[in-house]
Structures are given as structure tokens and as C-alpha cells.
Design an enzyme around this catalytic site. Structure first.
Site, PDB file in Angstrom:
ATOM      1  N   ASN A 168     -36.538  60.076  92.618  1.00 61.57           N
ATOM      2  CA  ASN A 168     -36.009  60.875  93.727  1.00 61.57           C
ATOM      3  C   ASN A 168     -37.046  61.222  94.793  1.00 61.57           C
ATOM      4  O   ASN A 168     -36.725  61.332  95.964  1.00 61.57           O
ATOM      5  CB  ASN A 168     -35.311  62.130  93.203  1.00 61.57           C
ATOM      6  CG  ASN A 168     -36.233  63.021  92.427  1.00 61.57           C
ATOM      7  OD1 ASN A 168     -37.262  62.569  91.924  1.00 61.57           O
ATOM      8  ND2 ASN A 168     -35.894  64.280  92.328  1.00 61.57           N
ATOM      9  N   GLU A 202     -42.088  67.267  83.532  1.00 57.83           N
ATOM     10  CA  GLU A 202     -41.268  67.863  84.605  1.00 57.83           C
ATOM     11  C   GLU A 202     -39.880  67.256  84.453  1.00 57.83           C
ATOM     12  O   GLU A 202     -39.651  66.119  84.856  1.00 57.83           O
ATOM     13  CB  GLU A 202     -41.852  67.504  85.981  1.00 57.83           C
ATOM     14  CG  GLU A 202     -43.198  68.111  86.262  1.00 57.83           C
ATOM     15  CD  GLU A 202     -43.103  69.608  86.495  1.00 57.83           C
ATOM     16  OE1 GLU A 202     -41.982  70.137  86.628  1.00 57.83           O
ATOM     17  OE2 GLU A 202     -44.157  70.255  86.521  1.00 57.83           O
ATOM     18  N   CYS A 221     -34.440  67.853  91.307  1.00 58.26           N
ATOM     19  CA  CYS A 221     -34.405  68.423  89.956  1.00 58.26           C
ATOM     20  C   CYS A 221     -34.174  69.928  89.947  1.00 58.26           C
ATOM     21  O   CYS A 221     -33.489  70.459  89.078  1.00 58.26           O
ATOM     22  CB  CYS A 221     -35.723  68.125  89.261  1.00 58.26           C
ATOM     23  SG  CYS A 221     -37.130  68.620  90.258  1.00 58.26           S
ATOM     24  N   GLU A 239     -47.208  71.644  87.534  1.00 57.42           N
ATOM     25  CA  GLU A 239     -47.869  70.899  88.598  1.00 57.42           C
ATOM     26  C   GLU A 239     -48.177  71.890  89.716  1.00 57.42           C
ATOM     27  O   GLU A 239     -47.585  72.964  89.798  1.00 57.42           O
ATOM     28  CB  GLU A 239     -46.942  69.776  89.103  1.00 57.42           C
ATOM     29  CG  GLU A 239     -46.840  68.694  88.062  1.00 57.42           C
ATOM     30  CD  GLU A 239     -46.080  67.444  88.488  1.00 57.42           C
ATOM     31  OE1 GLU A 239     -45.118  67.561  89.255  1.00 57.42           O
ATOM     32  OE2 GLU A 239     -46.453  66.357  88.009  1.00 57.42           O
TER      33      GLU A 239
HETATM   34  P1  NDP Z   1     -35.747  58.918  83.792  1.00 56.00           P
HETATM   35  O1  NDP Z   1     -36.061  59.886  82.707  1.00 56.00           O
HETATM   36  O2  NDP Z   1     -34.661  57.953  83.554  1.00 56.00           O
HETATM   37  O3  NDP Z   1     -37.034  58.070  84.171  1.00 56.00           O
HETATM   38  C1  NDP Z   1     -38.256  58.681  84.537  1.00 56.00           C
HETATM   39  C2  NDP Z   1     -39.382  57.664  84.378  1.00 56.00           C
HETATM   40  O4  NDP Z   1     -39.658  57.446  82.999  1.00 56.00           O
HETATM   41  C3  NDP Z   1     -39.069  56.298  84.959  1.00 56.00           C
HETATM   42  O5  NDP Z   1     -40.250  55.753  85.522  1.00 56.00           O
HETATM   43  C4  NDP Z   1     -38.638  55.539  83.730  1.00 56.00           C
HETATM   44  O6  NDP Z   1     -38.727  54.136  83.863  1.00 56.00           O
HETATM   45  C5  NDP Z   1     -39.592  56.062  82.695  1.00 56.00           C
HETATM   46  N1  NDP Z   1     -39.124  55.952  81.308  1.00 56.00           N
HETATM   47  C6  NDP Z   1     -37.854  55.909  80.852  1.00 56.00           C
HETATM   48  N2  NDP Z   1     -37.846  55.875  79.491  1.00 56.00           N
HETATM   49  C7  NDP Z   1     -39.142  55.900  79.082  1.00 56.00           C
HETATM   50  C8  NDP Z   1     -39.810  55.896  77.802  1.00 56.00           C
HETATM   51  N3  NDP Z   1     -39.122  55.866  76.662  1.00 56.00           N
HETATM   52  N4  NDP Z   1     -41.155  55.944  77.775  1.00 56.00           N
HETATM   53  C9  NDP Z   1     -41.878  56.007  78.920  1.00 56.00           C
HETATM   54  N5  NDP Z   1     -41.308  55.995  80.152  1.00 56.00           N
HETATM   55  C10 NDP Z   1     -39.957  55.956  80.237  1.00 56.00           C
HETATM   56  O7  NDP Z   1     -35.480  59.812  85.088  1.00 56.00           O
HETATM   57  P2  NDP Z   1     -34.939  59.349  86.493  1.00 56.00           P
HETATM   58  O8  NDP Z   1     -35.896  58.378  87.094  1.00 56.00           O
HETATM   59  O9  NDP Z   1     -33.506  58.962  86.326  1.00 56.00           O
HETATM   60  O10 NDP Z   1     -35.053  60.699  87.335  1.00 56.00           O
HETATM   61  C11 NDP Z   1     -34.079  61.688  87.336  1.00 56.00           C
HETATM   62  C12 NDP Z   1     -34.445  62.815  86.382  1.00 56.00           C
HETATM   63  O11 NDP Z   1     -35.745  63.307  86.716  1.00 56.00           O
HETATM   64  C13 NDP Z   1     -33.513  63.990  86.483  1.00 56.00           C
HETATM   65  O12 NDP Z   1     -33.218  64.466  85.200  1.00 56.00           O
HETATM   66  C14 NDP Z   1     -34.329  65.007  87.233  1.00 56.00           C
HETATM   67  O13 NDP Z   1     -33.930  66.334  86.990  1.00 56.00           O
HETATM   68  C15 NDP Z   1     -35.703  64.729  86.769  1.00 56.00           C
HETATM   69  N6  NDP Z   1     -36.674  65.228  87.717  1.00 56.00           N
HETATM   70  C16 NDP Z   1     -37.443  66.319  87.375  1.00 56.00           C
HETATM   71  C17 NDP Z   1     -38.324  66.854  88.279  1.00 56.00           C
HETATM   72  C18 NDP Z   1     -39.189  68.017  87.909  1.00 56.00           C
HETATM   73  O14 NDP Z   1     -40.223  68.195  88.559  1.00 56.00           O
HETATM   74  N7  NDP Z   1     -38.855  68.812  86.933  1.00 56.00           N
HETATM   75  C19 NDP Z   1     -38.451  66.313  89.638  1.00 56.00           C
HETATM   76  C20 NDP Z   1     -37.649  65.157  89.871  1.00 56.00           C
HETATM   77  C21 NDP Z   1     -36.773  64.655  88.930  1.00 56.00           C
HETATM   78  P3  NDP Z   1     -37.490  53.362  84.565  1.00 56.00           P
HETATM   79  O15 NDP Z   1     -37.789  53.425  86.002  1.00 56.00           O
HETATM   80  O16 NDP Z   1     -37.531  52.000  84.047  1.00 56.00           O
HETATM   81  O17 NDP Z   1     -36.243  54.080  84.177  1.00 56.00           O
END
Ligand code: NDP
Length: 696
Positions: free
Chosen positions: A361, A458, A492, A670
């Protein structure tokens, strides 16, 4: 106070430039060896002591002078490259800028020559020269790959660079009688034309079949060709069209990145915090300089409106890097008094190699928010962007290299969860910082446990925003809009459960719905657009599925509630900003994170009741309160189970304040000084000053 501080900075900047100019004059007049600090000071009309304040020592001054000359050339090149549309025009732009008549001016060329002569004796000059050389090569290579076979782009680029350097050197040493700027440019142009004429354009390796740019992993300060790489396409969610083909990092690339990061960390970790901070500040400056270009790329990759990316995504990343650049010199342990014959002290040391794994995002902002504290503390970082948004993290890597961050200190590996897992399980990595879903956070933590890594998570949220009946309703409605529809709701910390006190519920809804109806959904590149596309078709379908679920559970659509397919938008993944009224806590749209433009509004009667309902969630990322009664504002915030809170505002995230979640929304923080804790480890040292007594 703020104005005075800004004036002071301006004055410092002007003085610094004066001193650099005096240095150039001095070298041009008397040469490198004879140029002394006192001569430069006399020319600038200042005391020699002032140099220490601005540049540390003579070497620092000379490095700053060389950087300033290289930056002038870099800016001129960037301006010409921006104006050039075709690859051949871009190559010509590089020739024209490097062989421009100003570079042949006797004084300028004698200063360049003086510096180049010193490069082999000075690591600091060498770094600047390397950056200059690499930038020229990479610009040439990039343009050449579009008009010559991939395998020939590199050798032709080296040939053109050598031709440019050689022509300039020959002209400088021979004086005007053999070559001037125009003749040198004509010779270089003829050389390029000849090379391109003979290049075999039928190379099967040239580009991807669709002629898309190919994005490789950025490891050890440069892009690396993969070992038989698999690739994926990155698409523009506003049009469904592919933007680039991206090489996936496998075991070999991850191993290469870890080795590069370890080597880079050795160098980086030994620098003082002030030195690291100075380089990081340059990264922040370059990000700001390239704001428009990066914002456009982020909009293409994410579907977010350009009116947001121009003012938030890149700027917030730059702010974060600048903030931690400032903190870098202050990172320190403490002294502990242990009586007359002993004392103790602590050292705050880097962890080593950290891995950052990003969500889709805020791709560039997340990369910066993770890299900034990691690097300020002396760690190296390997960053994996989400596979849906891989484009801007590599730009950050290029900028880091250009700013002088040593090779290997910031690396980007691309790929899916599998690549992420290679990082979370790698024994050479000491820390993982993930931004992603709660489920991913749990898996990452479990994998990281094998090698007992430090972890910052996060994660997601379903945050409450509470509007009391004494609040300014217009402000509260603004807050609710900011809490739900920025980045099409893909934020998020969004306050997606909006609790409104019953007495003002109807008035609030009326104002809210009227303002949502005025929001413009459209082409994300149009500066008038408020709501762009969701990041992918699959995600759009998930959001639309939740909207259907909400309707089925009895929530009422007050506005929005469907996909938008008007005209060209039909090719992209657009959903209208949606407000559900008449909601209750049993509904899935109220309990689960949707991560789209969907707000649920709920009525409440009193403070205790709303607190109980607001806290009834496994998440705890954020919360907000609107009220004119400040005592109530603070009282309610103190009882809300959330890591990041706002009173009378929502979703503003200044870098100075720590950001992060409670409960299932995450671990660690962070931003703010708090982040330093998460990227350092303490070493305690006991120092004895007296005799040692042993009972044996
Ligand atoms: P995901 O959890 O699907 O993916 C996050 C990252 O982790 C991606 O790069 C993903 O790769 C990677 N990943 C997925 N599975 C694994 C694993 N088993 N081991 C290591 N890496 C892995 O999140 P989204 O990208 O869909 O983002 C949306 C989510 O992020 C929402 O829940 C949102 O709330 C949260 N978010 C939280 C924030 C915060 O600061 N608290 C800020 C922004 C978003 P791949 O790209 O291949 O899926």
C-alpha cells in the site's frame, strides 16, 4: 523560532557554497598541491577555523567540492534526460552534457583534472568518481537496452563512456588546437552511430517479449543478472496493463544479498553516526529532488491518486530518512556510576543485517521507514517489496548508491512469499521488520524463531474512531473521510469503525454522505482525482465480496457500494467510496479488516459503552476521538487499546512520533526515537579501577 531556524540554515548553505567556490578558484589558479586552507580562506574572506565547522578538515572540504561539481553535472544530465523521449536521444543527451562547452572551459577542466589525478590516492574521491561513472554507465545501458541487444548493451555503454572520457581528456591536455566541445561531440556521436549500426538487433535475450523494462535485483550497489531467473509481471491496476517484468530472487540471489549486506555492514557500522547521517541526508535530498518522477511511478504501480503520491509517499520517506540521519550521531549508551573503584557503561551496537519485508500500500514509504532507522544504527538492510508493487524500492536502492551509501548496505530482492521466507529463515540475518497482514506476521515470527531473530511487526487493524456529540461535526466528518478513503482505503491504520453519539448521528450522516458524493473517482494520474484504483483485481474482488456480505448481514448502504466501470475505468479496479449505516458488531464488515474504501458507522449512547465496544477486537493498531472536551479526549484515549491515537484528527503520522500497534496489530515501533531500540543491541561493560580480590 521556525523562521529563524530556516534563515540560519539558508545562511549556512550560502556560506558552504561560497567556501566550495573559493576552493574551485584556488585549485584552478594554483593547482591541487599548492592550494591551502589559508589561501582558500583568504579568497572567501573568512577565518580558516570556519572550515572545521562546515567540513571537518581539508579532505572533507575537497570531497564536498568534488561532490558539488559532480552534482552540477548530474543535475544538468537529469534535466536533459527528462527532455529526451527516445533512447537514442537519451544517449545523445549524455554525450552533450558531458562534452558541453562549459566542461571544456580551461579553469573548469583544470579542476576536474586535478581531482581525477587524486582519485587513486583517495577513497573519498574514488567513491564520488565511482558514482559518476556508474550513473553514466547505467543511463547509457538503460537507453541502449531498448535499441541494441541486451548482451551488447553493457560493452557498448562502456565504449561510449570511454570515448567521452577520452575525448574530454585529450581536449583538456591538448588545448583548443586539436579539439573543442563541438568537434568532440561530433566524434562521440559518430562513434555511437557506428556501434548501433553493427549491433545485432535480433538477440533473443533483448528485453521481455512485450518490450517491457526488466527489473533486476539490486545487490551490492548494482543491478545483478539472475541465475536463470523466473520473472513476474507488474501491472498498472488503473488500466490492467503490464508495466515491467521483474526477476525473482531465488536462493542464489538471497545468498548473494546476504554476503553483500554483511560486507557492506562492516564498512557502514565502523563509520561514525555523524558520517552515516551526512550520507543519509543526501539520500533524503535526492528523494525530494526526484519527488515528481517517483510519485508518478508509485501511482502507476499502486493505482493511488497522484494528488496523494506527490505530497505524501516520497516526502514521508524522505522525512523519515532525514529524521534518522539527524539522530544517527546521537545514538549512544550510558555511563553508570558504581562507586569509587568501578564504573560501567553501555554501548548501543548495530544488530548486523536486517531484512525489511514490505506491504503493497505504501511501497516506497515502507522501504524508507524500515531502512532509515536500520541504517542510522549502523545495520545493513535487504528489502523485499510486495510483489504487487516492486518498482520504487529499486529506485531507492539506486538513490542510496548515488548518495554514497557503501555497496551492500541497502539491497533489494524481488519476489513472492517464498523469497520472503528465505530471508526470515536465513541465519545470516539478525532482524526482520515486516509490514503485512496478521497471518503473515505470525508465520514470519514462527520462522524467525528458528534463529531467534529480533522482530518488528506492523500488521493489520480494524480501528475505531469515536465522535462525541460535542465535537465539531465538520471536523469529525473530515476526520472520518481521512480515516477511510485515503489511498482508496488501503491504509492499515484506517478508522473503519466510526462510532457516532446518537444525538448527532443523523446530522453526521447527512454531512458525511454529501461529502462522499462529491469525491472524484478516476484516472489516478489526473491531479483532480480523489479515489484511484485498488491494487489488483483479486483485491478488488475481495473488497466487493465484503460489500455484498455487509448488505446480506443487514447493513444499509448510505452511499457507494459498487465497482466503478465508467469509460476507461472499466479496464481498472475501481470501487466507489462506500459508507455502511445501521451497523452492529456481529457483522463481518465491522469485525474484519477489508483494506478498501468501506466505512461502517455505528451509533452509541455513552462513554463506557463505546469504550467497551471499541476495544472488543483482537486488533489494536490505531484509534481516534473527536470531542471539544479535552479532559474526555485524554481520558478516552488512555482507555483505548491501540498503539497509535489521535485526538481531533486522524491518520497524520509525523516521523517524530513512534508508530505501531498493540494486541494482534504488531510488535515494536517504527519512527520516533523508539525505533532506535529495535535496531540496536546493548553491550554492558564493567570497568574495575581497584585491586582484584579473589577468595582462592
Ligand atoms: P501480506 O501479509 O500479504 O504481505 C506482506 C509482505 O510479506 C509481502 O511482501 C509478502 O510477499 C510477504 N510475505 C507473505 N507471506 C510471507 C511469509 N510466509 N514469509 C515472509 N514473507 C511473506 O500483506 P499485504 O501486502 O497484502 O498488505 C496488506 C496488509 O498489510 C494489511 O493487513 C495491512 O493492514 C497491513 N499493513 C500494516 C501496516 C502497519 O504499519 N501496521 C501498514 C501497511 C499495511 P508477497 O508480495 O509475495 O505477498
Amino acid at each position: 523560532m521556525a523562521d529563524i531556524a530556516i534563515d540560519h540554515r539558508d545562511a549556512e548553505d550560502i556560506r558552504r557554497r561560497q567556501l566550495i567556490q573559493a576552493t574551485i578558484e584556488s585549485i584552478a589558479d594554483v593547482g591541487f598541491a599548492a592550494c591551502t586552507l589559508s589561501d582558500i580562506a583568504k579568497r572567501a574572506g573568512v577565518s580558516p577555523g570556519l572550515f572545521a565547522h562546515y567540513f571537518g578538515d581539508k579532505d572533507g572540504l575537497l570531497e564536498a567540492t568534488l561532490r558539488s561539481m559532480a552534482a552540477r553535472l548530474g543535475r544538468a544530465a537529469a534535466a536533459r534526460l527528462r527532455a529526451a523521449r527516445l533512447p537514442r536521444e537519451r544517449i545523445q543527451a549524455i554525450i552533450d552534457v558531458n562534452l558541453a562547452s562549459e566542461e571544456f572551459d580551461r579553469r573548469t577542466s583544470s579542476v576536474w583534472l586535478a581531482f581525477w589525478g587524486q582519485v587513486i590516492h583517495s577513497a573519498r574521491f574514488k567513491r564520488v568518481q565511482n558514482i559518476y561513472q556508474r550513473r553514466m554507465l547505467s543511463n547509457l545501458r538503460h537507453a541502449l537496452k531498448q535499441i541494441a541487444p541486451r548482451s551488447e548493451a553493457e560493452p557498448i555503454a562502456i565504449g561510449i563512456s570511454a570515448m567521452i572520457d577520452g575525448l574530454w581528456l585529450r581536449a583538456t591536455l591538448s588545448g583548443d588546437f586539436e579539439l573543442d566541445s563541438a568537434r568532440a561531440r561530433a566524434l562521440a556521436t559518430a562513434y555511437v552511430d557506428m556501434q548501433l549500426q553493427y549491433a545485432d538487433r535480433t538477440d533473443p535475450m533483448a528485453e521481455s517479449p512485450a518490450g517491457l523494462p526488466r527489473i533486476r535485483n539490486h545487490i551490492g550497489g548494482r543491478f545483478r543478472d539472475g541465475h536463470n531467473p523466473k520473472t513476474f509481471l507488474s501491472t498498472n491496476p488503473a488500466t490492467g496493463e503490464p508495466l515491467a517484468e521483474v526477476e525473482i530472487a531465488g536462493e542464489a540471489e538471497v545468498e548473494q544479498a546476504v554476503a553483500a549486506a554483511r560486507a557492506g555492514q562492516e564498512v557502514w557500522g565502523r563509520m561514525t553516526g555523524a558520517e552515516r547521517g551526512r550520507i543519509m541526508k543526501r539520500v533524503a535530498d535526492l528523494l525530494r529532488e526526484r519527488n515528481d518522477e517517483l510519485a508518478r511511478l508509485e501511482t502507476l504501480d499502486t493505482g493511488k491518486p497522484i494528488q496523494e503520491t506527490l505530497v505524501v509517499d516520497v516526502i514521508s520517506g524522505a522525512d523519515c530518512i532525514e529524521y534518522f540521519a539527524g539522530l544517527a550521531a546521537t545514538i549512544a549508551g550510558e555511563h553508570v556510576d558504581l562507586g569509587p573503584t568501578a564504573f560501567g557503561y553501555t554501548r548501543r551496537e548495530p544488530l548486523g543485517v536486517a531484512a525489511g519485508i514490505g506491504a503493497w500500500n505504501y511501497p516506497l514509504q515502507i522501504a524508507c521507514w524500515k531502512a532509515a532507522p536500520a541504517l542510522a544504527c549502523g545495520n545493513a538492510m535487504i528489502f523485499k517489496p510486495a510483489e504487487l508493487t516492486p518498482l520504487t524500492a529499486v529506485k531507492l536502492a539506486e538513490i542510496m548508491t548515488e548518495a554514497g551509501v557503501p555497496d551492500g548496505v541497502f539491497n533489494v530482492v524481488q519476489g513472492f512469499a517464498e523469497t520472503g521466507r528465505m530471508l526470515t529463515r536465513h541465519p545470516g540475518i539478525a532482524k526482520i521488520s515486516l509490514t503485512g497482514e496478521v497471518g503473515t506476521g505470525k508465520k514470519v515470527m514462527a520462522d524467525a524463531a528458528e534463529t531467534l531473530k529480533h522482530v518488528t511487526l506492523e500488521l493489520g487493524g480494524k480501528s475505531p474512531l469515536i465522535v462525541f456529540d460535542d465535537a465539531s461535526l465538520d471536523d469529525a466528518v473530515s476526520g472520518a473521510l481521512l480515516a477511510n478513503f485515503y489511498s482508496a482505503g488501503e491504509v492499515c491504520s484506517n478508522g473503519t469503525r466510526v462510532y457516532v453519539q446518537r444525538g448527532v448521528y443523523d446530522a453526521f450522516m447527512e454531512k458525511l454522505v454529501a461529502r462522499v458524493r462529491r469525491m472524484r473517482i478516476g484516472d489516478p494520474l489526473d491531479p483532480e482525482t480523489h479515489v484511484g484504483a485498488l491494487v489488483s483485481e483479486a483485491h478488488m474482488n475481495k473488497v466487493l465480496g465484503y460489500i455484498e456480505q455487509g448488505k446480506a448481514e443487514g447493513a444499509e448502504i448510505a452511499v457507494g457500494g459498487s465497482r466503478v466501470t465508467d469509460g476507461a475505468l472499466a479496464k481498472g479496479f475501481f470501487v466507489a467510496p462506500t459508507v455502511f449505516a445501521a451497523c452492529s458488531e456481529e457483522m463481518r464488515v465491522v469485525r474484519e479488516e477489508i483494506f478498501g474504501p468501506v466505512m461502517a458507522v455505528l451509533a452509541f449512547d455513552d462513554e463506557d459503552e463505546v469504550l467497551r465496544r471499541a476495544n472488543d477486537t483482537p486488533y489494536g493498531l490505531a484509534a481516534g476521538v473527536f470531542t471539544r472536551d479535552l479532559a474526555r479526549g485524554h481520558r478516552v484515549i488512555a482507555r483505548l487499546e491501540a498503539g497509535t491515537c489521535w485526538i481531533n484528527h486522524y491518520n497524520v503520522t509525523p516521523i517524530e512520533l513512534p508508530f505501531g500497534g498493540a494486541k494482534l496489530s504488531g510488535l515494536g515501533r517504527e519512527n520516533g526515537k523508539a525505533a532506535i531500540e529495535h535496531y540496536t543491541q546493548l553491550k554492558s561493560v564493567y570497568v574495575n579501577l581497584g585491586p582484584v580480590d579473589a577468595p582462592y
